[in-house]
Scaffold this motif. Structure first.
Motif, PDB file in Angstrom:
ATOM      1  N   GLY A  59       4.692  -7.504   0.021  1.00 39.25           N
ATOM      2  CA  GLY A  59       6.141  -7.450   0.172  1.00 39.25           C
ATOM      3  C   GLY A  59       6.728  -6.066  -0.007  1.00 39.25           C
ATOM      4  O   GLY A  59       7.943  -5.887   0.073  1.00 39.25           O
ATOM      5  N   LEU A  60       5.868  -5.066  -0.235  1.00 40.59           N
ATOM      6  CA  LEU A  60       6.339  -3.708  -0.511  1.00 40.59           C
ATOM      7  C   LEU A  60       5.429  -2.689   0.143  1.00 40.59           C
ATOM      8  O   LEU A  60       4.209  -2.760   0.019  1.00 40.59           O
ATOM      9  CB  LEU A  60       6.358  -3.456  -2.021  1.00 40.59           C
ATOM     10  N   THR A  61       6.027  -1.717   0.821  1.00 38.82           N
ATOM     11  CA  THR A  61       5.332  -0.496   1.219  1.00 38.82           C
ATOM     12  C   THR A  61       5.789   0.607   0.276  1.00 38.82           C
ATOM     13  O   THR A  61       6.989   0.866   0.156  1.00 38.82           O
ATOM     14  CB  THR A  61       5.639  -0.120   2.676  1.00 38.82           C
ATOM     15  N   HIS A  62       4.847   1.245  -0.395  1.00 38.88           N
ATOM     16  CA  HIS A  62       5.165   2.221  -1.436  1.00 38.88           C
ATOM     17  C   HIS A  62       4.568   3.575  -1.097  1.00 38.88           C
ATOM     18  O   HIS A  62       3.367   3.683  -0.808  1.00 38.88           O
ATOM     19  CB  HIS A  62       4.608   1.747  -2.785  1.00 38.88           C
ATOM     20  N   VAL A  63       5.402   4.611  -1.127  1.00 34.59           N
ATOM     21  CA  VAL A  63       4.955   6.001  -1.008  1.00 34.59           C
ATOM     22  C   VAL A  63       5.375   6.702  -2.295  1.00 34.59           C
ATOM     23  O   VAL A  63       6.539   6.648  -2.686  1.00 34.59           O
ATOM     24  CB  VAL A  63       5.582   6.689   0.226  1.00 34.59           C
ATOM     25  N   LYS A  73       3.383 -12.052  12.323  1.00 30.96           N
ATOM     26  CA  LYS A  73       3.739 -13.103  11.356  1.00 30.96           C
ATOM     27  C   LYS A  73       5.068 -12.813  10.673  1.00 30.96           C
ATOM     28  O   LYS A  73       5.605 -13.695   9.989  1.00 30.96           O
ATOM     29  CB  LYS A  73       2.643 -13.239  10.300  1.00 30.96           C
ATOM     30  N   TYR A  74       5.577 -11.608  10.807  1.00 34.28           N
ATOM     31  CA  TYR A  74       6.821 -11.242  10.123  1.00 34.28           C
ATOM     32  C   TYR A  74       8.006 -11.945  10.779  1.00 34.28           C
ATOM     33  O   TYR A  74       8.185 -11.876  11.991  1.00 34.28           O
ATOM     34  CB  TYR A  74       7.015  -9.728  10.168  1.00 34.28           C
ATOM     35  N   LYS A  75       8.809 -12.610   9.972  1.00 31.19           N
ATOM     36  CA  LYS A  75       9.944 -13.396  10.466  1.00 31.19           C
ATOM     37  C   LYS A  75      11.279 -12.911   9.899  1.00 31.19           C
ATOM     38  O   LYS A  75      12.224 -13.691   9.758  1.00 31.19           O
ATOM     39  CB  LYS A  75       9.744 -14.875  10.121  1.00 31.19           C
ATOM     40  N   GLY A  76      11.346 -11.648   9.558  1.00 29.09           N
ATOM     41  CA  GLY A  76      12.605 -11.087   9.077  1.00 29.09           C
ATOM     42  C   GLY A  76      12.854 -11.232   7.600  1.00 29.09           C
ATOM     43  O   GLY A  76      13.988 -11.041   7.134  1.00 29.09           O
ATOM     44  N   GLU A  77      11.829 -11.554   6.816  1.00 30.30           N
ATOM     45  CA  GLU A  77      12.012 -11.695   5.365  1.00 30.30           C
ATOM     46  C   GLU A  77      12.486 -10.375   4.743  1.00 30.30           C
ATOM     47  O   GLU A  77      12.159  -9.299   5.240  1.00 30.30           O
ATOM     48  CB  GLU A  77      10.690 -12.122   4.703  1.00 30.30           C
ATOM     49  N   PRO A  78      13.247 -10.444   3.642  1.00 31.28           N
ATOM     50  CA  PRO A  78      13.809  -9.233   3.014  1.00 31.28           C
ATOM     51  C   PRO A  78      12.770  -8.478   2.186  1.00 31.28           C
ATOM     52  O   PRO A  78      12.894  -8.341   0.965  1.00 31.28           O
ATOM     53  CB  PRO A  78      14.936  -9.794   2.143  1.00 31.28           C
ATOM     54  N   THR A  79      11.751  -7.985   2.835  1.00 29.44           N
ATOM     55  CA  THR A  79      10.728  -7.205   2.149  1.00 29.44           C
ATOM     56  C   THR A  79      11.204  -5.771   1.961  1.00 29.44           C
ATOM     57  O   THR A  79      12.233  -5.368   2.487  1.00 29.44           O
ATOM     58  CB  THR A  79       9.416  -7.254   2.946  1.00 29.44           C
ATOM     59  N   ARG A  80      10.410  -4.989   1.242  1.00 32.41           N
ATOM     60  CA  ARG A  80      10.929  -3.713   0.757  1.00 32.41           C
ATOM     61  C   ARG A  80      10.068  -2.525   1.175  1.00 32.41           C
ATOM     62  O   ARG A  80       8.919  -2.655   1.558  1.00 32.41           O
ATOM     63  CB  ARG A  80      11.018  -3.755  -0.776  1.00 32.41           C
ATOM     64  N   CYS A  81      10.689  -1.347   1.027  1.00 30.28           N
ATOM     65  CA  CYS A  81      10.019  -0.070   1.244  1.00 30.28           C
ATOM     66  C   CYS A  81      10.593   0.924   0.230  1.00 30.28           C
ATOM     67  O   CYS A  81      11.810   0.922  -0.010  1.00 30.28           O
ATOM     68  CB  CYS A  81      10.259   0.421   2.670  1.00 30.28           C
ATOM     69  N   GLU A  82       9.727   1.746  -0.365  1.00 31.73           N
ATOM     70  CA  GLU A  82      10.232   2.756  -1.297  1.00 31.73           C
ATOM     71  C   GLU A  82       9.446   4.045  -1.143  1.00 31.73           C
ATOM     72  O   GLU A  82       8.239   4.034  -0.915  1.00 31.73           O
ATOM     73  CB  GLU A  82      10.164   2.251  -2.746  1.00 31.73           C
ATOM     74  N   VAL A  83      10.187   5.140  -1.244  1.00 31.22           N
ATOM     75  CA  VAL A  83       9.599   6.481  -1.141  1.00 31.22           C
ATOM     76  C   VAL A  83       9.975   7.240  -2.407  1.00 31.22           C
ATOM     77  O   VAL A  83      11.126   7.217  -2.837  1.00 31.22           O
ATOM     78  CB  VAL A  83      10.112   7.223   0.110  1.00 31.22           C
ATOM     79  N   GLY A  84       9.007   7.921  -3.014  1.00 32.34           N
ATOM     80  CA  GLY A  84       9.219   8.552  -4.298  1.00 32.34           C
ATOM     81  C   GLY A  84       9.938   9.885  -4.239  1.00 32.34           C
ATOM     82  O   GLY A  84      10.207  10.445  -3.171  1.00 32.34           O
TER      83      GLY A  84
END
Length: 285
Positions: free
Chosen positions: A112-116, A81-92
């Motif tokens: 909209g976010l993958t968080h580590v 379903k992902y169509k290239g939207e500007p979603t995010r990822c963050e690592v602590g």
């Protein structure tokens, strides 16, 4: 090669690395051979990309985190379903990501976010899927895989080659045994083993190592075996839950377990393993 990226802010970048001019690099960043950093990446101070690391997407790497060869962070999710939207990822801050780990960014249909979180250790070949949320001080051992939208709370331990179903919640300081298939939620301080994973006790070793006093551990033990007796003869789960609330609800850690059980869930709770719980006494990390 030394590359200046602002007043008094200098990063060291190997000549073979490809770093987009728009990427924002903090002080003391080291980018080793054959790394690739995309234009929407923010790398905070003292981060090290050892070699052959790919960082892409709208991704932020926390201060002092380290990335070992052939890991990727912030790549597109494995979601049709992902169509290239500007979603995010963050690592602590202080997190260590070992060889061949993949951490994918979120999806527009998810959070909209993958968080580590901070001070996490993710060992080689593990996969953190889109929209997952990992708390602080989590340890993910080699070859662990997780579906999208998994939540793993602070101080949890997931042992080697465990597989976690999408939308599962792993509670605070819980222990998931090696090669376990986890299809449902694991309570805080819970210890699960097997395929399919079953609850065998609490993570007693973690509790002892982290300064929980014997009297509190004894109360937690009584609360656990009240809620999860060794046979099905002691009433329904709902009735046992009421007893635990009434008799042990003033204990902070028991209350944490109760709040987790009362929280929203798409997978339900891991079932208890009937019979001998003694294996839980020897498991720990």
């Amino acid at each position: 090669m030394v590359h200046a990226v602002g007043k008094d802010r200098v990063a060291v970048i190997h000549p073979s690395a490809i770093v987009a001019p728009e990427a924002r690099l903090g002080r003391g960043v080291v980018i080793g051979p054959w790394c690739s950093v995309g234009p929407n990446v923010v790398i905070e101070d003292n981060v090290e990309l050892i070699s052959h690391v790919v960082i892409d997407g709208h991704t932020r790497l926390g201060e002092g985190s380290r990335y070992f060869p052939f890991c990727t962070v912030g790549m597109a999710p494995q979601d049709l379903k992902y169509k290239g939207e500007p979603t995010r990822c963050e690592v602590g801050a202080g997190t260590v990501v070992r060889e061949h780990v993949t951490i994918h960014r979120g999806t527009a249909t998810g959070s909209g976010l993958t968080h580590v979180g901070n001070d996490v250790l993710i060992m080689a070949n593990a996969h953190v899927a889109h929209d997952c949320w990992l708390g602080d001080r989590v340890i993910i051992v080699n070859n662990v895989v997780m579906g999208g939208h998994v939540t793993i709370e602070d101080d949890a331990r997931v042992m080697g080659s465990a597989a976690i179903h999408q939308f599962v919640r792993i509670g605070h300081a819980a222990l998931v045994g090696g090669v376990a298939g986890v299809e449902a939620d694991v309570i805080p301080y819970g210890s699960v083993l097997g395929n399919r994973a079953r609850l065998v006790g609490l993570h007693w070793i973690w509790l002892r190592r982290n300064g929980v006093q014997s009297a509190e551990i004894h109360r937690m033990r009584k609360a656990f075996f009240t809620l999860y007796p060794k046979t099905d003869e002691d009433g329904t789960f709902a009735s046992r839950l009421d007893v635990v609330r009434r008799e042990f609800g003033d204990d902070v850690r028991v209350r944490e377990i109760l709040d987790f059980i009362d929280g929203p869930s798409k997978r339900g709770l891991v079932r208890v393993a009937r019979g001998d719980f003694s294996t839980a006494e020897t498991e720990g990390a």
